[in-house]
Design an enzyme around this catalytic site. Structure first.
Site, mmCIF file in Angstrom:
data_model
loop_
_atom_site.group_PDB
_atom_site.id
_atom_site.type_symbol
_atom_site.label_atom_id
_atom_site.label_comp_id
_atom_site.label_asym_id
_atom_site.label_seq_id
_atom_site.Cartn_x
_atom_site.Cartn_y
_atom_site.Cartn_z
ATOM 1 N N HIS A 115 0.791 -1.210 -0.074
ATOM 2 C CA HIS A 115 -0.160 0.067 -0.062
ATOM 3 C C HIS A 115 0.891 1.234 0.155
ATOM 4 C CE1 HIS A 115 -4.157 -1.682 1.428
ATOM 5 N NE2 HIS A 115 -4.059 -1.478 0.072
ATOM 6 N N GLU A 121 -2.885 -13.494 -15.496
ATOM 7 C CA GLU A 121 -2.252 -13.180 -14.082
ATOM 8 C C GLU A 121 -1.779 -14.235 -13.686
ATOM 9 O OE1 GLU A 121 -4.988 -10.225 -11.896
ATOM 10 O OE2 GLU A 121 -6.128 -11.465 -13.352
ATOM 11 N N ASP A 142 -0.229 -9.994 -9.702
ATOM 12 C CA ASP A 142 -0.436 -11.289 -9.355
ATOM 13 C C ASP A 142 0.368 -12.147 -10.351
ATOM 14 O OD1 ASP A 142 -2.650 -11.736 -7.548
ATOM 15 O OD2 ASP A 142 -4.076 -10.812 -8.769
ATOM 16 N N CYS A 190 -0.964 -3.691 -17.165
ATOM 17 C CA CYS A 190 -1.738 -2.832 -16.332
ATOM 18 C C CYS A 190 -1.487 -2.987 -14.996
ATOM 19 C CB CYS A 190 -3.329 -3.170 -16.447
ATOM 20 S SG CYS A 190 -3.808 -5.000 -15.949
#
Length: 570
Positions: free
Chosen positions: A186, A419, A443, A490
């Site tokens: 984060h 992913e 991922d 992405c």
């Protein structure tokens, strides 16, 4: 003092310098002693403190906006979780003080989430922050947080709570250095979104002292302690040059030889569209639809969804907008989707698997997207080009299932996210059915290296530079080229300017990232031709590990840039 270098993972290309200011240590654990005022009075104190902390977090969320808003709103909900309230009540009934009851209840809940792992495991760290704020309120003291030394500073911390990162005063915080965390933590994501010069996972930063002079070089991933005057001057010059480049006119993403590389934005809500456009986004490469679902007790209606999708599409007339259908499951429990306990939710019923188990939700979402697309096609500014993709696709059968269903609802361009290694290895067959592929590097790295991307203890493995990950990306790039199908990136990897060059060399045809990263990536791509990018990618692929791949690419870029400059001069 002697000059020293401390290495970590840099976020972006920024460089900054200044004196160190360290985060305060957490409040000590409250003493386990009996209450002197009784259960009812303690309950009233706790309820007031929890409510005040929740409201403060909500206010910070409103001020922060963007990805930080989602995180802070989740923290506010966590503070008032009924299960936590019951746990606190049980301990108050045993005669404990409010402070001790909060400490024990939050710790027990945190341990449960840590054991679950995945998305919920990440929430464990957020719980610690909420507990500290509630205990500080009960004690009548300030919660540990960002220091205020009265002058600009480089913030050094073990890690930052979302509530602190979201509202950093960028006039005072010159740079951020954490001893823990990885490139998808984060802290890293929020730092990238806010354009903060940052290095995470720099374990050696624990030795830095208050007031010590440092240079934080995110491009190199190096913190230089006690730098020389010459090093300070070079850092200032680089910072000035970067600021000038950021203020240059915005152009379409491209390589030095004119090869187009559209630069798109990752967005979590339609409200972020205006800023993305202002920063030069040429469209949207990933629109996360989870915001409509994760805070709800029931699935949003088709009308509610359509309104949000229309708002997004109208913000990008004539541009590509890639929407990901709901990516949730056991690691992001939704009572109307799948809230069953799973021992390993990262490998459980998530993404497209969860949607197939509750197909009505998927069908409603596709209906809303198709209706929004039809409505905006009549827009006088021109329609957006809607692309829709499914998350966590692992097989060819899942690919055909989703693309066929999407077409049934009138979605013209239907693709899949790559992913997991299986879909990368079968990319030639997957892209025989899908209109496009979009690689989620966060991922893909997690599943390739068998390292939970939300678990700090294995953050060192969560590096998209690893040659194993790069090889899988090349498989998808080669398949896209063979089928004439677009392959986008992405994941967070696209925001790393040097890695962006490598990704293009591996076959990526577009890159999507946090809008704040667009300027650095755009400027870096313009330094290299497609042949350069392919050579740089090959150099990285030949390495044995992530660090060696990054070093090899850096060396190759220096050769490539020199060659390009020579050809330009001729």
């Amino acid at each position: 003092m002697a000059r020293t270098e401390i290495r970590g993972v840099g976020i972006g290309l920024g460089v900054a310098q200044g004196p160190v200011a360290r985060m305060a240590e957490p409040l000590p654990a409250p003493a386990d002693e009996p209450s002197t005022i009784g259960e009812a009075a303690e309950r009233a104190r706790v309820d007031e403190a929890v409510g005040a902390v929740a409201r403060e977090l909500e206010e910070r969320a409103e001020q922060a906006g963007g990805a930080a808003q989602d995180v802070l709103e989740a923290q506010a909900m966590m503070a008032e979780d009924p299960t936590l309230s019951d746990e606190i009540g049980t301990r108050l009934a045993e005669g404990k003080t409010g402070e001790r009851a909060v400490f024990e209840a939050f710790a027990a809940f945190r341990d449960q989430l840590t054991a679950v792992g995945g998305y919920l495991g990440e929430r464990a760290a957020d719980l610690d922050d909420v507990a500290q704020r509630v205990i500080a309120r009960l004690r009548g003291v300030a919660a540990p947080g960002v220091p205020e030394p009265g002058h600009p500073f480089v913030l050094v911390a073990k890690d930052l709570a979302p509530a602190d990162t979201a509202l950093l005063d960028l006039d005072q915080v010159l740079a951020l250095v954490t001893t823990e965390g990885g490139p998808t933590s984060h802290t890293a994501i929020l730092a990238r979104e806010k354009g903060i010069v940052a290095i995470v996972g720099a374990a050696g930063a624990a030795s830095l002292t208050e007031g010590q002079s440092v240079i934080v070089d995110a491009a190199a991933g190096v913190v230089t302690a006690d730098p020389t005057d010459d090093e300070l001057q070079r850092a200032r010059s680089r910072a000035d040059a970067r600021a000038n480049a950021a203020s240059a006119p915005i152009t379409a993403g491209a390589l030095a030889d004119g090869t187009p590389v559209p630069l798109l934005a990752n967005l979590g809500k339609p409200e972020g569209a205006a800023e993305a456009v202002a920063l030069g986004a040429e469209g949207v490469g990933l629109f996360r639809t989870e915001f409509l679902f994760l805070s709800a007790s029931s699935a949003p209606t088709v009308e509610q969804q359509r309104t949000s999708y229309e708002q997004l599409l109208r913000a990008f007339p004539g541009k590509k907008v890639v929407v990901r259908v709901l990516d949730a499951g056991a690691d992001k429990p939704l009572p109307f989707l799948n809230d069953a306990h799973e021992e390993n939710p990262a490998l459980g019923l998530r993404g497209l698997r969860a949607l197939r188990a509750s197909e009505d939700i998927l069908r409603e979402q596709l209906t809303a997207l198709a209706e929004a697309d039809a409505a905006t096609r009549r827009s006088p500014e021109g329609p957006a080009d809607l692309w829709v993709m499914a998350p966590m696709v692992a097989t060819v059968e899942e690919t055909t299932y989703f693309t066929s269903l999407a077409k049934e609802y009138g979605i013209r361009t239907a693709g899949v996210m790559v992913e997991v290694p299986s879909s990368a290895l079968l990319a030639d067959r997957v892209l025989a059915h899908a209109d496009f592929a979009s690689i989620g590097t966060n991922d893909l790295t997690q599943y390739t290296l068998a390292a939970d991307r939300l678990l700090g203890s294995v953050a060192g493995f969560q590096d998209p530079w690893h040659p194993a990950v790069l090889r899988l990306i090349r498989e998808v790039g080669d398949a896209g080229r063979a089928h004439g199908k677009p392959v986008g990136i992405c994941g967070e990897a696209a925001a790393d300017p040097l890695l962006a060059v490598v990704l293009v060399g591996l076959g990526a045809t577009s890159l999507s990232m946090a809008p704040s990263a667009l300027a650095d990536v755009r400027a870096t791509l313009l330094q290299y031709t497609l042949d350069d990018a392919r050579a740089i990618a090959e150099a990285a692929l030949a390495a044995d590990d992530a660090a060696a791949a990054r070093d090899a690419a850096l060396l190759a870029t220096e050769r490539g840039a020199a060659t390009t400059m020579k050809e330009t001069q001729q």
